[in-house]
Design an enzyme around this catalytic site. Structure first.
Site, PDB file in Angstrom:
ATOM      1  N   LYS A 254      -8.109   0.218   2.064  1.00 29.40           N
ATOM      2  CA  LYS A 254      -9.249  -0.511   2.617  1.00 29.40           C
ATOM      3  C   LYS A 254     -10.496   0.347   2.665  1.00 29.40           C
ATOM      4  CE  LYS A 254      -6.913   0.189   6.982  1.00 29.40           C
ATOM      5  NZ  LYS A 254      -5.956  -0.505   7.817  1.00 29.40           N
TER       6      LYS A 254
ATOM      7  N   LYS B 132      -3.544   4.563  -4.430  1.00 27.31           N
ATOM      8  CA  LYS B 132      -3.013   3.423  -3.666  1.00 27.31           C
ATOM      9  C   LYS B 132      -4.142   2.467  -3.288  1.00 27.31           C
ATOM     10  CE  LYS B 132      -2.924   4.313   1.301  1.00 27.31           C
ATOM     11  NZ  LYS B 132      -2.178   4.353   2.540  1.00 27.31           N
TER      12      LYS B 132
ATOM     13  N   LYS C 211      -7.348  13.951   6.493  1.00 30.87           N
ATOM     14  CA  LYS C 211      -8.385  13.386   7.359  1.00 30.87           C
ATOM     15  C   LYS C 211      -9.363  14.456   7.849  1.00 30.87           C
ATOM     16  CE  LYS C 211      -6.281   9.069   8.774  1.00 30.87           C
ATOM     17  NZ  LYS C 211      -5.834   8.221   9.889  1.00 30.87           N
TER      18      LYS C 211
HETATM   19  P1  AMP Z   1      -2.919   1.935   6.997  1.00 28.58           P
HETATM   20  O1  AMP Z   1      -3.727   0.857   6.380  1.00 28.58           O
HETATM   21  O2  AMP Z   1      -2.979   3.208   6.208  1.00 28.58           O
HETATM   22  O3  AMP Z   1      -3.147   2.085   8.467  1.00 28.58           O
HETATM   23  O4  AMP Z   1      -1.398   1.500   6.851  1.00 28.58           O
HETATM   24  C1  AMP Z   1      -0.780   0.464   7.589  1.00 28.58           C
HETATM   25  C2  AMP Z   1       0.594   0.162   6.985  1.00 28.58           C
HETATM   26  O5  AMP Z   1       0.452  -0.413   5.661  1.00 28.58           O
HETATM   27  C3  AMP Z   1       1.472   1.415   6.805  1.00 28.58           C
HETATM   28  O6  AMP Z   1       2.850   1.067   7.060  1.00 28.58           O
HETATM   29  C4  AMP Z   1       1.263   1.767   5.353  1.00 28.58           C
HETATM   30  O7  AMP Z   1       2.340   2.505   4.832  1.00 28.58           O
HETATM   31  C5  AMP Z   1       1.125   0.387   4.690  1.00 28.58           C
HETATM   32  N1  AMP Z   1       0.267   0.456   3.482  1.00 28.58           N
HETATM   33  C6  AMP Z   1      -1.046   0.802   3.444  1.00 28.58           C
HETATM   34  N2  AMP Z   1      -1.535   0.757   2.176  1.00 28.58           N
HETATM   35  C7  AMP Z   1      -0.501   0.370   1.387  1.00 28.58           C
HETATM   36  C8  AMP Z   1      -0.354   0.143  -0.034  1.00 28.58           C
HETATM   37  N3  AMP Z   1      -1.372   0.282  -0.887  1.00 28.58           N
HETATM   38  N4  AMP Z   1       0.862  -0.237  -0.486  1.00 28.58           N
HETATM   39  C9  AMP Z   1       1.904  -0.398   0.368  1.00 28.58           C
HETATM   40  N5  AMP Z   1       1.836  -0.193   1.706  1.00 28.58           N
HETATM   41  C10 AMP Z   1       0.672   0.174   2.218  1.00 28.58           C
END
Ligand code: AMP
Ligand code: TRP
Length: 334
Positions: free
Chosen positions: A200, A197, A115
């Protein structure tokens, strides 16, 4: 709270669009664990401030995420569901833990380094301190288990280190939590680059499915998903694109990978992509509609937040007073 069940804590940042990756990697597990554990779920709004936010947008993202959770089956009657900033103890415990955390431990965190690169114009103390606030979230509730995606594992390790450090210095106070990372779906890949991965923040909107996408958009994005040049629906490390689609289809329909391979033997990629797209649309359509209905009733969401904060506060402040006492602060009399 049922004393015999394990306590589980998790949180997610209300920082924008929710993707199918978030649903499969996080939301879905939160729902499945609700009957097995005492579950405490937070919307980590303080964490989102570590990168620049548009204030009105942050507020609406918080309501939106709450509505998505409730529409996805997280029943606020069956768990403690609250907004992190509504319980002051999170920031207060962060201060205490900060006095026992070393800059070197924080500056080598992968997420901090990533970040700092992607937000080079705003490398602030909060960004560096992110894992300590996360440790406070977890330790205040003496959580045994923390379901997270693979990317959060390092933050769980520093949480454990801090719990052990405090317990050694001041006597047994915190439960040392275990990460809980589900075996299937912990990493859903981008539809455009299966080595990355699904995220968003991807500039290519065809790379992710948002929970706000309508049926036609979802099916169109799956039709365009990048796969390899052969045409066999088989799960294999050498075929990350089709394997990602099989994983999605499996988690959404509950069918096993083997049964999917059998069902689609001899079927081409084109037809399989449509089947995956339809199954995802069948999952998301009702969630999106229910979410939009819930969002119209802000008073309901506010009442859920109020009750959740009251329940969370009782537990959190009990832990915080114990911590304050142990470190030698004079107790405030009421
Ligand atoms: P974030 O969107 O990075 O704030 O992640 C929120 C939650 O969603 C966390 O527990 C991440 O590990 C999970 N997460 C985010 N992107 C993925 C993905 N592509 N596949 C599986 N889990 C995800
Ligand atoms: N950092 C987590 C994420 O980005 C969100 C989070 C904040 C969290 N506090 C937490 C997750 C406590 C688990 C436990 O996904």
């Amino acid at each position: 709270m049922n004393e015999e069940k394990k306590t589980l804590f998790s949180a997610i940042q209300p920082s924008g669009i929710i993707t199918l990756g978030n649903y499969i990697g996080a939301i879905r597990n939160w729902k499945d664990l609700m009957d097995k554990c005492n579950c405490i779920y937070a919307l980590a709004d303080l964490h989102t401030l570590t990168v620049k936010q548009v204030p009105a947008q942050l507020r609406s993202n918080t309501y939106e995420l709450a509505a998505i959770y409730i529409a996805s089956g997280i029943d606020p009657e069956k768990c403690i569901f609250f907004v992190q900033s509504h319980v002051g103890a999170h920031a207060e415990l962060t201060w205490i833990l900060n006095t026992m955390t070393y800059p070197g431990e924080l500056s080598r965190m992968t997420q901090f380094k990533d970040k700092s690169r992607s937000h080079a114009d705003n490398v602030n103390m909060g960004l560096m301190d992110y894992p300590v606030l996360m440790a406070s979230d977890i330790l205040l509730y003496n959580a045994d288990l923390v379901p997270v995606g693979q990317d959060q594992k390092q933050h769980l390790e520093i949480t454990r280190d801090l719990a052990i450090r405090f317990n050694n210095r001041y006597s047994e106070t915190f439960t040392v939590p275990e990460p809980y990372i589900s075996s299937v779906g912990a990493k859903i890949s981008s539809l455009q680059d299966p080595e990355k991965k699904m995220s968003k923040s991807d500039p290519n909107v065809n790379a992710f499915i948002s929970l706000n996408d309508d049926r036609d958009t979802i099916i169109r994005k799956f039709k365009r998903a990048v796969t390899d040049s052969d045409n066999e629906i088989v799960f294999s490390e050498e075929k990350p694109g089709i394997s990602n689609l099989i994983t999605i289809y499996s988690t959404v329909t509950g069918k096993s990978i083997e049964s999917i391979e059998q069902e689609f033997e001899g079927v081409g990629y084109g037809d399989f992509k449509i089947a995956v797209g339809e199954s995802v649309a069948d999952l998301i359509d009702p969630i999106r509609e229910e979410k939009n209905k819930i969002l119209k009733d802000k008073a309901y969401l506010d009442s859920v937040f109020k009750r959740g904060a009251e329940q969370a506060e009782r537990i959190a402040y009990r832990t915080l007073s114990k911590v304050y006492r142990k470190v030698g602060l004079v107790e405030r009399k009421h």
